[in-house]
Design a protein around this motif. Structure first.
Motif, mmCIF file in Angstrom:
data_model
loop_
_atom_site.group_PDB
_atom_site.id
_atom_site.type_symbol
_atom_site.label_atom_id
_atom_site.label_comp_id
_atom_site.label_asym_id
_atom_site.label_seq_id
_atom_site.Cartn_x
_atom_site.Cartn_y
_atom_site.Cartn_z
ATOM 1 N N ARG A 1 162.260 87.477 25.730
ATOM 2 C CA ARG A 1 161.494 86.634 26.642
ATOM 3 C C ARG A 1 161.678 85.155 26.300
ATOM 4 O O ARG A 1 161.430 84.289 27.123
ATOM 5 C CB ARG A 1 160.011 87.019 26.637
ATOM 6 C CG ARG A 1 159.242 86.609 25.397
ATOM 7 C CD ARG A 1 157.813 87.131 25.425
ATOM 8 N NE ARG A 1 157.085 86.668 26.591
ATOM 9 C CZ ARG A 1 156.017 87.285 27.119
ATOM 10 N NH1 ARG A 1 155.581 88.397 26.573
ATOM 11 N NH2 ARG A 1 155.410 86.796 28.160
ATOM 12 N N ASN B 1 151.223 82.404 29.897
ATOM 13 C CA ASN B 1 151.479 82.443 28.462
ATOM 14 C C ASN B 1 151.011 81.107 27.876
ATOM 15 O O ASN B 1 151.753 80.130 27.839
ATOM 16 C CB ASN B 1 152.968 82.668 28.197
ATOM 17 C CG ASN B 1 153.264 82.995 26.754
ATOM 18 O OD1 ASN B 1 152.434 82.780 25.872
ATOM 19 N ND2 ASN B 1 154.452 83.503 26.497
ATOM 20 N N LYS B 2 149.782 81.053 27.423
ATOM 21 C CA LYS B 2 149.128 79.796 27.092
ATOM 22 C C LYS B 2 149.836 79.017 25.985
ATOM 23 O O LYS B 2 150.021 77.803 26.090
ATOM 24 C CB LYS B 2 147.678 80.076 26.689
ATOM 25 C CG LYS B 2 146.790 80.503 27.847
ATOM 26 C CD LYS B 2 146.500 79.310 28.764
ATOM 27 C CE LYS B 2 145.487 79.655 29.833
ATOM 28 N NZ LYS B 2 145.122 78.490 30.658
ATOM 29 N N GLN C 1 144.978 86.333 26.452
ATOM 30 C CA GLN C 1 146.073 87.297 26.316
ATOM 31 C C GLN C 1 147.403 86.753 26.838
ATOM 32 O O GLN C 1 147.453 85.859 27.689
ATOM 33 C CB GLN C 1 145.752 88.621 27.006
ATOM 34 C CG GLN C 1 144.669 89.436 26.274
ATOM 35 C CD GLN C 1 144.630 90.868 26.749
ATOM 36 O OE1 GLN C 1 144.786 91.162 27.931
ATOM 37 N NE2 GLN C 1 144.419 91.785 25.827
ATOM 38 N N THR C 2 148.462 87.334 26.273
ATOM 39 C CA THR C 2 149.818 86.951 26.667
ATOM 40 C C THR C 2 150.307 87.892 27.764
ATOM 41 O O THR C 2 150.241 89.113 27.599
ATOM 42 C CB THR C 2 150.770 87.027 25.460
ATOM 43 O OG1 THR C 2 150.286 86.139 24.447
ATOM 44 C CG2 THR C 2 152.190 86.640 25.859
ATOM 45 N N THR D 1 152.848 78.920 25.102
ATOM 46 C CA THR D 1 154.104 78.317 25.549
ATOM 47 C C THR D 1 153.867 76.924 26.130
ATOM 48 O O THR D 1 154.698 76.014 25.979
ATOM 49 C CB THR D 1 154.773 79.214 26.603
ATOM 50 O OG1 THR D 1 155.092 80.469 25.991
ATOM 51 C CG2 THR D 1 156.034 78.583 27.146
#
Length: 488
Positions: free
Chosen positions: A93, A266-267, A299-300, A269
């Motif tokens: 990813r 995706n925080k 959460q991711t 990131t």
């Protein structure tokens, strides 16, 4: 200028890397005084785990002149880490351009490895890195740096040596033979489950083992052909396992998701930067906790490609707002009840992640009672209670474990946790691709400093004994010497 490096091939790239290292005078000479114990060589550093983090740690230590290391991995060569075992995504990813474990050396990057074989055009058209190609890169990384990895070797116990408490005595098993390795430092580069194992919620514990698997298991997906499969979780591993089951011919796959929506953002990131990499560890405890509690709570999300991989099948069903209330087994089937219904399934796959539980790490039994966790000393603000964070090891600056009771287990200052469990203390430096080089550098510099300090008397003696002159005495004449005055 020719931008197509494929004409070089890997041999040309390796020559480039060799020249870069030569120009930088790397690796540094081996400066650590050798030791022997019980007629055996003492390893300066023993690294448990030969995946990405273990290799990066060994490489950085070697570049800094610590050559007497050894990396152990229980897997066979080329199967270290998750990439060709239980990782079931098609691609990483992480963005392809990240330098990963390259340690600041352009010729050691994945991009250089890829372009040397396939050319610049192939790189430009590449979307994301295929996970098996990433494994190929790590195999090459190990080879080109000549890292000392011993495969198919399992660590059984790590203890302080009875005769010399400044050493670890590590019992290992390989090919049915046990032996003891002595080491000054031990690094646990043991991945996601490095301080525990698979997280299996209590509701599933009583199920017959043949009716369920964890996403980390070696699952026989071919045996699930024509079966009704349930998958618990909405993380990347849960979704990827669902995709493989569908691709292998499962009759249906039902994904059970506790939340009322799949996480979207995706925080971490969004704030990725050198500031986070180098600044997180210096934050006050309450700020570290605040950042990671928020990330865990949000959460991711699973990668978009992974979700599309599942939703492409008409026999895939996503069940939101579906926490598991009850699970039972009868007649070779699983009956699963959620807040929204009851389902009959042939097999369950748990994408429920990993936990920290030293009881599942028998090799650490001698140290487990002494290791301090965040929950032992830190009380979070009201509303930020988080069991996962409370169960994180409270690590020192060099990824070292710390004592619950000061002075009770001084060996912990030489036992390093360079795996995913270090995140609350150090940030995301020891489990993911983006900042693994920075993590390896922080770890290696701490070990180098300790090795030098521990041997300072030997180094001082070497300083005193060094007698290679640079000035020979014939370069000048003392104008006030009697013979010089007489000549005048």
């Amino acid at each position: 200028m020719n931008t197509d490096l494929s004409i070089e091939g890997l041999s040309g790239l390796e020559e480039r890397l060799s020249q870069d290292l030569e120009f930088l005078q790397l690796p540094a000479r081996n400066w650590v005084p050798p030791r022997r114990h019980q007629s055996q060589i003492v390893r300066d550093v023993l690294i448990v785990g030969g995946g990405m983090c273990g290799l990066a740690a060994a490489a950085r230590l070697k570049l800094l002149g610590v050559h007497n290391t050894l990396v152990l991995d229980r897997a066979s060569q080329g199967r270290e880490g998750p990439w060709v075992t239980y990782a079931r995504m098609r691609t990483l990813r992480s963005p392809k351009q990240l330098a990963g474990p390259a340690l600041g050396l352009p010729a050691l990057t994945f991009r250089a490895f890829f372009e040397a074989q396939f050319g610049r055009l192939a790189w430009d058209t590449l979307d994301k890195i295929d996970r098996t190609t990433w494994m190929d890169y790590l195999v090459w990384y190990r080879k080109v740096l000549d890292l000392p990895v011993q495969n198919e070797t399992r660590v059984e116990t790590i203890e302080s040596d009875r005769d010399d408490p400044a050493l670890f005595a590590v019992t290992v098993e390989s090919a049915g033979t046990r032996r003891t390795i002595h080491a000054r430092h031990v690094v646990l580069a043991t991945g996601r489950a490095g301080l525990g194992g698979k997280a299996v919620p209590d509701v599933f514990q009583a199920l017959p083992p043949e009716l369920w698997s964890h996403s980390e298991d070696a699952i026989d997906f071919a045996a699930l052909k024509g079966k009704k499969v349930g998958v618990v979780g909405a993380g990347a591993s849960a979704v990827d396992n669902a995709a493989v089951a569908l691709e292998q011919g499962a009759a249906s796959v039902d994904l059970f998701i506790r939340r009322n929506d799949i996480p979207r953002v995706n925080k971490f990131t969004g704030i990725g930067s050198p500031g986070v990499v180098h600044g997180f560890a210096s934050l006050p405890d309450d700020e570290k906790w605040r950042f990671l509690d928020y990330v865990i709570t949000e959460q991711t999300p699973p990668p978009r490609d992974s979700v599309l991989r599942v939703s492409a099948f008409p026999n895939a069903r996503f069940h939101l707002s579906s926490p598991i209330h009850e699970v039972s087994a009868e007649g070779g089937q699983v009956t699963l009840t959620t807040a929204r219904g009851t389902y009959q399934l042939d097999h369950l796959i748990l994408g429920t992640g990993f936990n920290v539980d030293l009881g599942e790490r028998p090799e650490l039994a001698a140290f487990a009672p002494h290791i301090r966790f965040w929950g032992d000393r830190f009380e979070p603000p009201k509303g930020q209670e988080n069991a996962e964070l409370a169960n994180s090891p409270d690590l020192g600056p060099g990824f070292t474990f710390q004592e619950k009771q000061p002075g009770a287990c001084p060996a912990l200052k030489r036992l390093h946790c360079f795996n995913y469990a270090a995140t609350l203390s150090h940030g995301k430096l020891s489990g993911d691709v983006p900042a693994v080089s920075e993590g390896a550098d922080r770890l290696a510099r701490a070990i180098v400093a300790d090795l030098f300090s521990a041997d300072r008397d030997r180094h001082f003696a070497d300083l005193q004994a060094y007698d290679t002159p640079e000035i020979l005495g014939d370069e000048w004449q003392d104008a006030d010497a009697p013979e010089a005055v007489g000549q005048g």
